[in-house]
Enzyme design. Structure first.
Site, PDB file in Angstrom:
ATOM      1  N   GLY A 136      27.549 -12.688  41.125  1.00 18.46           N
ATOM      2  CA  GLY A 136      27.707 -14.094  41.463  1.00 18.46           C
ATOM      3  C   GLY A 136      29.114 -14.560  41.137  1.00 18.46           C
ATOM      4  N   CYS A 137      29.450 -15.720  41.656  1.00 16.92           N
ATOM      5  CA  CYS A 137      30.816 -16.215  41.446  1.00 16.92           C
ATOM      6  C   CYS A 137      31.060 -16.542  39.974  1.00 16.92           C
ATOM      7  CB  CYS A 137      31.090 -17.429  42.332  1.00 16.92           C
ATOM      8  SG  CYS A 137      29.811 -18.701  42.331  1.00 16.92           S
TER       9      CYS A 137
END
Lengths: 345, 345, 345, 345
Positions: D148-149
């Site tokens: 994920g970011c």
């Protein structure tokens, strides 16, 4: 009815003071100073006021002080103390929005702002105007030092817990975020639109000038020496400030207790609001108002709490709190002139 | 003191009406409707009002009309006329902010909005509330149709010249620009942040629904049938609207004459301001206020003039003008509740 | 492989040229000049390039011209012509992005830019590089004057119709809108973030310096003397420009004809795209690219057409077109280094 | 040359993958899926690609998998695992950008994402593609789960210190900030422009779904069980993410040591850059690129360090890292297709 002069009306805090005073039922603007733009119509400097018949910008020494009751000093630090000293015996009340009288320790002032404090006597007598924690000292005060925007956001978020002895003595971490108006109307390369829009960054890491003031507040008002790690960030928005405060509770305190303490502490405060559980405050919902909205959350790390406080840096963080303070010096209702609802959207 | 209800308080124009009424000395909010969110606290729907004790959102048929003097209808077109018809005999005054009673010709309404007009009788009796041009009809009016935001910006810019017969019969070109709040609080794919920030575009070219209303205003109020070419653009900002109007003067008129006419026409208007020569108005300087600022310029094409008018689409373009209109229906000073200065920065 | 120097690399058009050249398969950056910041690492001036090993900023007279094939001059007008003259015989090709060689008439230059043109001989030999209309002159050109951003947006929108004789001789109205980067990296009071965000305004009304250049283009390239009414607006966004052009067709022309002419004219142009009917181009969809997207619309005023063209002011409006031009001077495919897709969102 | 299909090309990470693949020398787009918009031209869904001849959006079951080598799955979690399972034996490589294969513990997945994991076998074999820490596992990998970011931003900032055993076991506080594209192209009320511009707020306090992934990374890659306090904020900008990490050093470690460790660890990484002392990274300087820029600072609280890492959430935080990972699965240079410079301004 009192007559007000604003020193440094060409800056943003000055303009915000003008805006608020225009809506104040017991204040009248009689002088606006702005050194480099003296002589100009105020509506040229701030076209949002061009439809009004306001005093022209003048130099400080051109003001007729006999008609002035209160001065709101919106000058840069250094310049402010000198101007204030020069007029102190000519007016009834001085509300200083600069940093010059915030730190009670003149040596700390010198270490922080890089210049000696020239008016230690006045400093000794000033009231530090974090309004919600200064209601006893404000009535009748002659000189009020208004807190910085970051200290206002941080101290409102931390002091009730500090005063109630709910935090351990572990360092408190304040990760703060500010809109760009906090930097003032300075023509500097780093502030131009294309350098700031659509991006964000931290600045002043471990060395921001508001840090000693935050720790002073925790110690002097809260009665606890706490170390604070403070990191401000600049966001691509005009107004608004968030203080996200990471705290460690004492072993015998819970987040529910903490919330109860804050609810009780601010119950009668017209401008500080504790959000319902799980509601996160947003800066846009207090835009252009004197309100603070605060959320109190259990961290997932056991024994830790996160307190998030949002204010408008120009209003509660500066000119709004200044007026709130002045209201109390006069024994007026502190909400006078400050009840317009936030602007959203 | 009059009691106000707002229909459609969950939309932006409804929220702006709430904000303004809260600052109005002679109006009290007694009901807020919002069909899909009925039952919710208003502060949940608009957290900027969460600190206030406002009525919950209700359905229209839950309102006790006996305590309501005036209704501000902030509903979508179509829904508005039906709601208004259902309560028309229960309240003293209705100020409609929708499009439903703007066009005096019911057939044109049907052609423009794609549905028949169900209440032609009411339409016949309504006042078209472009305030500065409706002061004679407003006192005592029962139903006021407030102009659209684009028509307000355009008609204020054009009518004095039209009325004075200063324009040729060449088509007038209005290139308009609006902030995003003009689209309302709609959850539509084209309105999400990442689709709109940092970019701009035209829309509704040659077919925007406000066009017939602009031409109606020029003809009915101004007395001249003029064709208007109208192209709106959507800008990445919240509030604010510009109407840049390109006009051709009659052979015997000059831009100086035109300026004189506008200066005279709006001399006593508290909310319309003609800029000094060469000053260009900016939307940010009238933000969150009921003011219009207008610049009048000689085009470099001989015989042509450019008139640039800026308003806040939510205030003078909608809820502010609505209140201004209501003030006049009551014989009050039209500035009541509308004098807070614009928010800048 | 050619070696490139950029003069004025500390400005935004210089930085955009650097960005594009870094992605160009046949160009190598060998020198970057920036007078006031000479000696600094380029990554300090533009941290987006800090990970790259680029030449330091130097003064112009410190450059070793023997290793330079092409100069991209990104200097302010006035400074540009002098710098170019001083190095003209040392390099093979000069691509000028300033205004200094745009106007073929040196007297008009003086009237427009307030200073005499010092290099009329060079002016006589330059190619005006509106690429899509200069393909025959560009191959082998020594000095190319790249059009201004507004002229690029406007001329691409108007020239096919002009050349095909489809417009009447009525004045053409160009209402233009630009992002803030068009103002450059200037530290000026009017450009700071808080003065520009969340608002819009017109500027340079009837007197913008790009106006003579637009009319020159219509006359010299298009063959028709047309008067242009040109009004630029500044929008709160970084990149992007819209030219909304209001035209009157000749009696024997229709908007369908006009669309056919444009479709045919730009059919083989890799960077100019005519939108499908009823599609309105948006600046965000060509962000950071060399593309122009154009919509052609029937106005509701019979006989009138609206042409809307969007470009990125820094790319097609400046440094992208400069590279496109240089590609053609070398006989290369004009798309070299320019094919990266627009950045959205 | 490999043929790529993108599942979920109608979302922002899908569009970013398209953009990057278009500039990749060894990848060719052969299929784009988008369930609800199947049949539409991709240029209608993303007009920034309208000038290109790309495949139409199709449904997944309409794709001819025989011509596809690699799938980039840009689907929502839940949908992703099912789609991937259905095609796993038809293609050579699958790069998943969703959350479905990030957590190695299927029970933790269920607890976090509220649904059982249906494909535990595949989960067991996947590579967790935090590229800089997965170079050994990536070559030849069949299924790569891209982080994920927030985990990407946080883990890059923390792992070198964790691996070197420099932090105490005190909880680490990550105060994160993200641009709005991180929320995807969802049509939700909270994401419309006027609700998000000119303001900021925290969200997902103490419960964000990326938290377990961050702790998994610290434990599985770093080898230390550390508790993380993670608070994300949403900022009014399109792209960009900051992870401000507050850490406590071991007694025998200094910030200078820490910096040395990070410098050494990332010395050969083309996309991770440690700033010079006292330089604070800004999101705008890595806009639209795969770069991370990291600053390491001594906190004023003795023994504490602040690590600030900025990435573009759509690029290094999503589609850029996906491509970087794919490059390594093929034994290619990891920078292929990712070297375009950041877009600034």
């Amino acid at each position: 009815m009192k007559n007000a002069a604003i020193l440094g009306a060409s800056g943003y805090t000055g303009a915000e003071a003008v805006r608020l005073i225009l809506g104040h039922p017991s204040l009248k603007l009689v002088a606006l100073t702005g050194h480099s733009r003296a002589g100009q119509a105020y509506g040229e400097v701030y076209p949002n006021f061009a439809h009004l018949n306001l005093p022209r910008l003048s130099k400080i020494d051109e003001v007729d002080w006999s008609g002035v009751d209160v001065v709101f000093a919106c000058l840069p630090h250094g310049a402010s103390q000198e101007a204030i000293a020069s007029i102190a015996d000519k007016v009834e009340t001085i509300i200083d929005l600069s940093a010059d009288f915030r730190l009670s320790d003149a040596d700390l002032y010198e270490a922080t702002y890089g210049r000696p404090h020239g008016f230690r006597d006045m400093l000794a007598g000033r009231v530090y105007g974090l309004t919600e924690f200064a209601r006893e000292e404000l009535p009748g005060a002659k000189l009020v030092a208004c807190p910085g925007c970051y200290p206002t956001a941080s101290l409102l978020a931390l002091l009730p817990g500090i005063q109630a002895g709910m935090f351990s003595d572990a360092p408190i971490i304040v990760d703060a975020k500010s809109g760009v108006t906090g930097a003032g109307r300075k023509t500097s390369a780093g502030l131009i639109y294309s350098e700031l829009t659509d991006g964000a960054h931290a600045y002043g890491i471990a060395g921001h000038r508001h840090l000693p003031e935050i720790e002073q507040g925790l110690a002097q008002i809260g009665g606890q020496d706490v170390m604070v790690s403070f990191t401000p960030h600049l966001l691509p928005m005009n107004r608004g400030m968030i203080a996200t405060c990471y705290t460690e509770l004492n072993e015998d305190s819970t987040v529910d207790d903490l919330r109860d303490v804050y609810m009780a502490r601010y119950e009668n405060d017209p401008f500080v609001h504790i959000e319902a559980e799980n509601v996160v405050p947003q800066t846009r919902h207090i835009r252009a108002s004197n309100h603070a909205r605060m959320g109190i959350f259990a961290d997932r790390v056991p024994g830790r709490a996160i307190i998030i406080n949002v204010i408008d840096n120009l209003t509660k963080g500066s000119s709004g709190q200044a007026i709130q303070n002045y209201n109390l010096t006069q024994g007026w209702d502190e909400t006078l002139g400050l009840m317009a609802a936030p602007i959203f959207p």
